[in-house]
Design an enzyme around this catalytic site. Structure first.
Site, PDB file in Angstrom:
ATOM      1  N   THR A  12      70.852 -86.729  92.934  1.00 59.44           N
ATOM      2  CA  THR A  12      69.643 -87.082  92.910  1.00 59.44           C
ATOM      3  C   THR A  12      68.708 -86.191  92.049  1.00 59.44           C
ATOM      4  OG1 THR A  12      68.885 -85.716  94.862  1.00 59.44           O
ATOM      5  CG2 THR A  12      69.764 -87.735  95.336  1.00 59.44           C
ATOM      6  N   ALA A  14      67.626 -86.733  88.305  1.00 59.93           N
ATOM      7  CA  ALA A  14      67.714 -86.613  87.082  1.00 59.93           C
ATOM      8  C   ALA A  14      66.766 -87.723  86.255  1.00 59.93           C
ATOM      9  CB  ALA A  14      69.547 -86.911  86.908  1.00 59.93           C
ATOM     10  N   SER A  15      65.978 -87.135  85.830  1.00 62.25           N
ATOM     11  CA  SER A  15      64.786 -87.998  85.167  1.00 62.25           C
ATOM     12  C   SER A  15      64.621 -87.710  83.942  1.00 62.25           C
ATOM     13  CB  SER A  15      63.648 -88.316  86.201  1.00 62.25           C
ATOM     14  OG  SER A  15      63.886 -88.687  87.432  1.00 62.25           O
ATOM     15  N   ASP A  19      65.989 -81.636  82.987  1.00 63.59           N
ATOM     16  CA  ASP A  19      66.179 -81.677  84.332  1.00 63.59           C
ATOM     17  C   ASP A  19      67.630 -80.760  84.726  1.00 63.59           C
ATOM     18  OD1 ASP A  19      63.827 -82.803  85.090  1.00 63.59           O
ATOM     19  OD2 ASP A  19      64.907 -84.728  85.492  1.00 63.59           O
ATOM     20  N   GLY A  21      69.027 -81.890  87.600  1.00 61.53           N
ATOM     21  CA  GLY A  21      70.111 -82.743  87.848  1.00 61.53           C
ATOM     22  C   GLY A  21      70.884 -83.378  86.586  1.00 61.53           C
ATOM     23  N   SER A 148      64.794 -73.103  97.205  1.00 60.31           N
ATOM     24  CA  SER A 148      64.194 -72.343  96.292  1.00 60.31           C
ATOM     25  C   SER A 148      63.810 -70.850  96.614  1.00 60.31           C
ATOM     26  CB  SER A 148      63.015 -72.893  95.611  1.00 60.31           C
ATOM     27  OG  SER A 148      63.173 -74.311  95.261  1.00 60.31           O
ATOM     28  N   TYR A 161      55.535 -76.747  99.969  1.00 63.89           N
ATOM     29  CA  TYR A 161      56.809 -76.768  99.365  1.00 63.89           C
ATOM     30  C   TYR A 161      57.758 -75.833  99.948  1.00 63.89           C
ATOM     31  CZ  TYR A 161      60.185 -76.423  95.527  1.00 63.89           C
ATOM     32  OH  TYR A 161      61.363 -76.268  94.842  1.00 63.89           O
TER      33      TYR A 161
END
Length: 251
Positions: A12, A14-15, A19, A21, A148, A161
């Site tokens: 999920t 990868a845009s 990225d 991803g 993270s 976050y």
């Protein structure tokens, strides 16, 4: 060298060409693994160009544009990848939602916006993947979630976050126990601050002195550890949160 050509990976988030991803897709494709990626609000025709790039590695590649905040997103994603490629044996939950907040700005909508992507979509993708895997004839499965570093120190100004990503660590540990009998390993990776689409020059300059190796983490660094955890070599590793951040100094 397609020694893993019977494997299908779902990634999920990868845009964009920079990225994490996208780097993960490239690294797994280089191992001969078929790729299915999700994206959201990518530049015009970017996903088609990227699909062709991946297919040139002699693997299959399909994608789906989807808003992970939708409550049925996990089911739609797994149905689509199964229809287009087959049952996946690798799931990488890379997508995340992040905005600045802090105690003065934090409100219900900010919390909800983070929760539906960082927690709900990740958790539902994990369990939907496991249910599908249990019905398949596959021998080994891999779930890799992204954190993270919330277990290692505070993230001031990013309360929503930090809280929602931090929950992924607990979920990963508990789910790993449930899925071990199925032959699925469940781990999480903390890549530390990574120079992808969110970094500005100001952020880079402030972070660089905190990296004793003299450089900031790159998407390729993340992709390498994902490749390892997705491999047969990592079959005995589960329920772990791996901190791969180049000795990043949290002070």
């Amino acid at each position: 060298m397609n020694h893993c050509q019977n494997k299908i990976a779902l990634i999920t988030g990868a845009s964009n060409d920079r990225d994490m991803g996208t780097a993960i897709c490239r690294k797994l494709a280089a191992e001969g693994i078929d790729i299915f990626f999700t994206y959201w609000k990518a530049n015009a025709d970017w996903e088609k160009t990227f699909q062709e790039e991946v297919r040139e590695m002699d693997v299959r590649c399909e994608s789906l544009e989807i808003d992970l905040s939708h409550e049925n997103a996990a089911i739609e994603i797994l149905d689509t990848v199964t229809d287009k490629l087959g049952s996946p044996s690798i799931l990488v939950n890379n997508a995340a939602h992040s905005t600045r907040d802090g105690y003065i700005q934090l409100d219900a909508k900010t919390l909800d916006d983070h929760y539906v992507v960082n927690m709900r979509s990740t958790f539902l993708l994990c369990v939907q993947f496991a249910r599908l895997f249990e019905k398949s004839k596959l021998d080994a499965g891999r779930i890799i979630n992204m954190t993270s570093g919330q277990d290692l120190g505070p993230m001031t100004g990013e309360l929503a976050y930090a809280a929602t990503k931090g929950a992924i660590s607990s979920f990963t540990r508990s789910l790993s126990q449930e899925l071990a009998p199925l032959g699925i390993t469940v781990n999480a990776v903390n890549p530390g601050p990574t120079d992808s689409t969110w970094m500005t020059d100001e952020i880079r300059n402030s972070l660089l002195p905190k990296f004793p190796m003299g450089r900031i983490g790159r998407p390729e660094d993340v992709a390498r550890i994902i490749r390892f955890l997705a491999s047969d070599e990592a079959a005995w590793i589960t329920g772990q949160v791996l901190n791969s951040e180049g000795g990043f100094i949290r002070s």
